[in-house]
Design a protein around this motif. Sequence first.
Motif, PDB file in Angstrom:
ATOM      1  N   SER A  42     -18.278   8.121 -22.397  1.00  0.00           N
ATOM      2  CA  SER A  42     -19.157   7.301 -21.550  1.00  0.00           C
ATOM      3  C   SER A  42     -20.369   8.091 -21.068  1.00  0.00           C
ATOM      4  O   SER A  42     -21.418   7.525 -20.788  1.00  0.00           O
ATOM      5  CB  SER A  42     -18.383   6.742 -20.345  1.00  0.00           C
ATOM      6  N   GLN A  89     -12.184   5.252 -11.911  1.00  0.00           N
ATOM      7  CA  GLN A  89     -12.136   6.197 -13.031  1.00  0.00           C
ATOM      8  C   GLN A  89     -11.543   7.543 -12.625  1.00  0.00           C
ATOM      9  O   GLN A  89     -10.719   8.100 -13.335  1.00  0.00           O
ATOM     10  CB  GLN A  89     -13.537   6.392 -13.620  1.00  0.00           C
ATOM     11  N   ASN A 112     -13.741   9.531 -23.325  1.00  0.00           N
ATOM     12  CA  ASN A 112     -14.140   8.152 -23.646  1.00  0.00           C
ATOM     13  C   ASN A 112     -15.610   8.058 -24.050  1.00  0.00           C
ATOM     14  O   ASN A 112     -16.103   6.977 -24.356  1.00  0.00           O
ATOM     15  CB  ASN A 112     -13.821   7.194 -22.491  1.00  0.00           C
ATOM     16  N   ASP A 155      -9.676   6.849 -23.179  1.00  0.00           N
ATOM     17  CA  ASP A 155      -9.911   6.813 -21.732  1.00  0.00           C
ATOM     18  C   ASP A 155      -8.594   7.182 -21.060  1.00  0.00           C
ATOM     19  O   ASP A 155      -7.536   6.666 -21.439  1.00  0.00           O
ATOM     20  CB  ASP A 155     -10.347   5.400 -21.324  1.00  0.00           C
TER      21      ASP A 155
END
Length: 340
Positions: free
Chosen positions: A37, A102, A35, A61
Amino acid sequence: MSLGKVLVTGGAGYIGSHTTLLLLEAGYQVIVVDNLSNSSLESMRRVEDITGQPVIFHRVDIRDTEKLDALFMEHDFKAVVHFAGLKAVGESTQIPLEYYEQNVFGSVCLLKVMQKHDCRNMVFSSSATVYGDPASVPITEDFPTSTTNPYGSTKLYIEQIMRDLAASEQGWNIVLLRYFNPIGAHESGMIGEDPSGIPNNLMPFISQVAVGKREKLSVFGDDYDTIDGTGVRDYIHVVDLSDAHVKAIENIDALEGINAINLGTQTGYSVLQMVDAFVEKTGQKVPYEIVARRPGDIAECWADATLAKEKLGWSAKRGLNEMVADTWRWQSKNPEGYPK
């Protein structure tokens, strides 16, 4: 000829990108989901440049089961290597719900899609944090597990979820690779560790101080019961670590059920020993200051990696000098990390 398709989650990250590179070199076709991030797509471009092979990348994700499902419908995966997740001990004590969301929920989503598509070979990026504050060292895989921070707890919970899954139905081959402290970079200096914000790990912090990006290193505590009062860890070269993932994939069919395996060098170095080794090898200055201990940290932690040799035919090959040299090559070539 391809040895088969491997899905790598979190493959654009530090360990993920090195493992993707080695899997490609070993002859696998690699599909990466990330993803982004806490990683950079540039790492994937550079892996392609180093290997001369394409990386199939999808910005996904792992909690997005629709997109994962579509990928599994398109590709017949031999195995999944699962890195995706948040990974900072200190940060996990401040935002624990994000870590559970997550890491744990994300892993459950991934496992459900794997189960649906009858893909039951998994190599999981676990951690030595599952041993909590060990009663003694070196640490073997049969030590009691516990945790001292939410990050470690997520790894331990995911391990337990995978154990329960493997016990519930036949056919699962799951390798839980318990890392000690990955450092270093690929010898090309093209890919390496590029933490966002202030580094949580020692070596990127040291190298950022050396390159002038940060003023000084913070040493968290000098009153531990260790050789010089600073924390002692087992530092392992990221390429050695990545090689263990390739070996796990190669041996996955023989490793039936659940196998927890330590990955380390079987040697511990203190924070100040690491600083001294870096200064001696590179000639760079690394000013530091002693500050208070960090929540969740322990005094010392290093591995017994006998099982990795027995089950994977793997042992660490690169010593501290190579770890330091490769770290500095990456940092000096890329003082700001990957282009933002």
